[in-house]
Design a protein around this motif. Structure first.
Motif, PDB file in Angstrom:
ATOM      1  N   ASP A 221       0.807  -1.223   0.000  1.00 45.78           N
ATOM      2  CA  ASP A 221       0.000   0.000   0.000  1.00 45.78           C
ATOM      3  C   ASP A 221       0.839   1.272   0.000  1.00 45.78           C
ATOM      4  OD1 ASP A 221      -2.271  -1.524   0.010  1.00 45.78           O
ATOM      5  OD2 ASP A 221      -2.618  -1.396   2.166  1.00 45.78           O
ATOM      6  N   TYR A 222       2.128   1.149   0.307  1.00 43.37           N
ATOM      7  CA  TYR A 222       3.016   2.305   0.248  1.00 43.37           C
ATOM      8  C   TYR A 222       3.405   2.663  -1.195  1.00 43.37           C
ATOM      9  CZ  TYR A 222       3.791   2.028   5.318  1.00 43.37           C
ATOM     10  OH  TYR A 222       3.626   2.022   6.685  1.00 43.37           O
ATOM     11  N   GLY A 223       3.222   1.717  -2.110  1.00 46.44           N
ATOM     12  CA  GLY A 223       3.707   1.912  -3.471  1.00 46.44           C
ATOM     13  C   GLY A 223       2.854   2.858  -4.295  1.00 46.44           C
ATOM     14  N   LEU A 224       3.513   3.665  -5.105  1.00 48.84           N
ATOM     15  CA  LEU A 224       2.831   4.532  -6.059  1.00 48.84           C
ATOM     16  C   LEU A 224       2.661   3.798  -7.382  1.00 48.84           C
ATOM     17  CD1 LEU A 224       4.833   7.857  -5.513  1.00 48.84           C
ATOM     18  CD2 LEU A 224       2.810   7.055  -4.266  1.00 48.84           C
ATOM     19  N   THR A 225       1.765   4.302  -8.231  1.00 49.22           N
ATOM     20  CA  THR A 225       1.610   3.802  -9.596  1.00 49.22           C
ATOM     21  C   THR A 225       1.453   5.009 -10.523  1.00 49.22           C
ATOM     22  OG1 THR A 225      -0.824   3.712  -9.604  1.00 49.22           O
ATOM     23  CG2 THR A 225       0.363   1.785  -8.696  1.00 49.22           C
ATOM     24  N   ASN A 226       1.211   4.744 -11.801  1.00 46.88           N
ATOM     25  CA  ASN A 226       1.029   5.841 -12.754  1.00 46.88           C
ATOM     26  C   ASN A 226      -0.148   6.742 -12.371  1.00 46.88           C
ATOM     27  OD1 ASN A 226      -0.465   3.323 -13.942  1.00 46.88           O
ATOM     28  ND2 ASN A 226      -1.469   5.075 -14.886  1.00 46.88           N
ATOM     29  N   LYS A 227      -1.095   6.215 -11.573  1.00 49.65           N
ATOM     30  CA  LYS A 227      -2.240   7.012 -11.147  1.00 49.65           C
ATOM     31  C   LYS A 227      -1.830   8.144 -10.202  1.00 49.65           C
ATOM     32  CE  LYS A 227      -5.934   4.567  -9.994  1.00 49.65           C
ATOM     33  NZ  LYS A 227      -6.967   4.768 -11.025  1.00 49.65           N
ATOM     34  N   ASP A 228      -0.615   8.033  -9.633  1.00 47.95           N
ATOM     35  CA  ASP A 228      -0.179   8.987  -8.608  1.00 47.95           C
ATOM     36  C   ASP A 228       0.788  10.049  -9.121  1.00 47.95           C
ATOM     37  OD1 ASP A 228      -1.527   7.603  -6.373  1.00 47.95           O
ATOM     38  OD2 ASP A 228      -0.086   6.006  -6.799  1.00 47.95           O
TER      39      ASP A 228
END
Length: 433
Positions: free
Chosen positions: A146-153
Motif C-alpha cells: 500500500d506504500y507503493g505509487l503507480t502511474n495514477k499517482d
C-alpha cells in the motif's frame, strides 16, 4: 437500435464516435473522466513530462557545448498544474466530439442488469452493448504494497522524489525512470527477470548506455517488502527511495462477471469481431487484454462499433508498432507470424543519421541506432528496432508496409524527406536492395 457504450477511453470513445457517424443511437457512459487512462493517468501524462525532459536534456547538451549559458529551475508543481489544465481542455473537446454526432454522454458508475444498464438510479435499455472499461495498475502481493505509487499517482506528487525505486521492467518502468532521472531523482529499477525484453539486446544496450545512463537497473531481482521510503530486495539489499509499481495491469472486468465469459486472467473473452459469447455484447480495449496500447484500443473499439451497426469487420494484430517515449524515441515492430531460424534471417544495423533532433548529438556520438531483420528467403522485413527522433512515424509507416506484405523490392520507390534522421530507408534501399 439503441447502443450503450460503457467506458470512454480510446476504445469506448472511438467506438461510440464511429456508431454515431453511422447514424446509430448511442449512450456513452463514463465513470469519472472522458478519454480514460491515456489522457488522464497514462501515456499523455508520460508524453507531457517527457516533453519537459527532452528540453532539459537539450539544455544540458547546449550548455556543455558552450554556445548557450543557462540555468534550469524546474517547478514540478507548475508542470502538474499545466498538465491538469490541458487535460481539462481535452476532456471538453472529446465530449464535444462525441456529442457532435448525436451521442448522449453521461457520467456515473454503470451496472448491468439483463438488457438494461443502471447509472445514477436511471435505467437505460440497449439492443447492443460495448464494454470498454479499461484496466488499472497491478500491484503484486508483497508486504507493504500500500506504500507503493503507480502511474495514477504521478500528478499527485508534490515534488520530484529525491530517490525512486521503480518495480517492473517493461515500457512503463523505463519511461518513468527516464522522466524522474532527468528531473534529478536517483532512480533504481528492480526487475524480476529481464529489463525491456521487448527490444533486441543491442537496442536495449544503447538505451541503457546513452538514454538512461544514470538509472541503476537490477535484473533478476525480486522485491521482498515495501516501505514508505525504501524497499527490501530478494538478495537482502535495502534501497532507499519511494516505491513505484510498474508491474502490469489488471482488467476492470468486474462489471461483466457472470454476464459474459471471461478468460482465466479475468479479461473479457472476445472473438476477432470483438464479440463476447453473448451475441449482442461486445468488448474492446484493455479490458480484453492483449496489446494494451491506445491505437490498438481505438482499432478494437471501431471494429466493435461497425459490427454493432451491422457492418461486418474483423480485427488483426500482426505487425503492431510500439514505442518508448524517452528523450530519444525508441520504436519497434515485429512480424508475429514469422519466426525465422538463423539461416533464414539477416540483420543489418547502423548508427543513427544526423538530421532534425539528432544533429547536435553527433558530438556525443548519440545520434541513435537502427536494426532491421530480414527474411532472406521471402525477401521481407521481419523486425525493426529504431532509436531516433523520427522513429515513431518511421516505424508506424513501415509496419503498415509489413502488414500489407510488401516485398523488399517495393521499397525501391520509397522517397524520404531530407533532412531526416531515419536510417530505415538507408538500410532498406542502399544496403539490402
Amino acid at each position: 437500435m439503441k447502443n450503450i457504450v460503457i467506458g470512454s477511453g480510446p476504445a469506448g470513445r472511438l467506438g461510440s464516435l464511429e456508431l454515431g457517424k453511422l447514424g446509430e443511437e448511442v449512450t456513452l457512459i463514463e465513470k469519472k473522466h472522458i478519454a480514460g487512462t491515456c489522457l488522464n493517468e497514462g501515456c499523455m501524462v508520460v508524453c507531457a513530462l517527457t516533453d519537459i525532459t527532452k528540453f532539459i536534456d537539450e539544455n544540458r547538451r547546449f550548455n556543455s557545448y558552450g554556445f548557450i549559458k543557462s540555468q534550469m529551475d524546474v517547478s514540478y508543481e507548475k508542470i502538474v498544474e499545466k498538465i491538469t489544465e490541458t487535460q481539462e481542455k481535452l476532456r471538453y473537446l472529446n465530449q464535444l466530439e462525441n456529442e457532435s454526432v448525436g451521442n448522449n454522454v453521461i457520467y456515473g458508475e454503470a451496472k448491468i442488469e439483463g438488457e438494461q444498464v443502471i447509472v445514477n438510479n436511471e435505467t437505460y435499455e440497449w439492443d447492443n452493448l460495448l464494454i470498454a472499461t479499461g484496466a488499472r495498475p497491478f500491484i503484486p502481493e508483497v508486504p507493504g504494497k500500500d506504500y507503493g505509487l503507480t502511474n495514477k499517482d504521478i500528478l499527485k506528487l508534490d515534488d520530484v522524489p529525491e530517490k525512486l525505486n521503480i518495480i517492473g521492467g517493461g515500457i512503463i518502468a523505463c519511461e518513468i525512470a527516464n522522466i524522474y532521472a532527468t528531473l534529478g531523482s536517483e532512480v533504481n529499477v528492480i526487475v524480476r527477470s529481464t529489463f525491456l525484453k521487448e527490444l533486441s539486446e543491442a537496442t536495449k544496450k544503447y538505451v541503457l548506455e546513452n538514454i538512461i545512463p544514470n538509472v541503476n537497473v537490477l535484473e533478476n531481482t525480486s522485491v521482498e517488502e515495501v516501505f514508505k521510503d525504501k524497499i527490501l530486495t530478494s538478495d537482502g539489499k535495502e534501497l532507499e527511495g519511494i516505491p513505484f509499481f510498474a508491474t502490469g495491469r489488471v482488467p476492470n472486468s468486474e462489471i461483466a462477471e457472470g454476464f459474459v465469459e471471461l478468460n482465466p486472467d479475468k479479461t473479457i473473452k472476445v472473438n476477432e469481431m470483438m464479440q463476447t459469447d453473448v451475441s449482442n455484447v461486445y468488448a474492446a480495449g484493455d479490458v480484453t487484454g492483449g496489446y494494451q496500447l491506445t491505437p490498438v484500443a481505438r482499432m478494437e473499439g471501431i471494429t466493435a462499433a461497425r459490427n454493432m451497426a451491422g457492418y461486418a469487420n474483423k480485427v488483426s494484430y500482426n505487425c503492431i508498432p510500439q514505442t518508448l517515449s524517452l528523450n530519444t524515441e525508441v520504436s519497434f515492430v515485429k512480424n508475429e507470424k514469422s519466426e525465422l531460424t538463423d539461416d533464414e534471417k539477416a540483420t543489418i544495423a547502423i548508427p543513427g543519421i544526423a538530421g532534425p533532433g539528432a544533429f547536435w548529438k553527433i558530438l556525443e556520438g548519440k545520434t541513435g541506432y537502427t536494426e532491421v531483420e530480414f527474411d532472406k528467403n521471402k525477401n521481407k522485413i521481419n523486425r525493426i528496432n529504431s532509436i531516433s527522433p523520427s522513429s515513431t512515424s518511421d516505424v508506424a509507416y513501415l509496419s503498415y508496409l509489413m502488414r500489407m506484405d510488401y516485398d523488399l523490392d517495393d521499397y525501391s520507390e520509397f522517397l524520404e524527406i531530407h533532412p531526416s534522421t531515419d536510417t530505415n530507408y538507408k538500410i532498406i534501399k542502399n544496403m539490402w536492395l
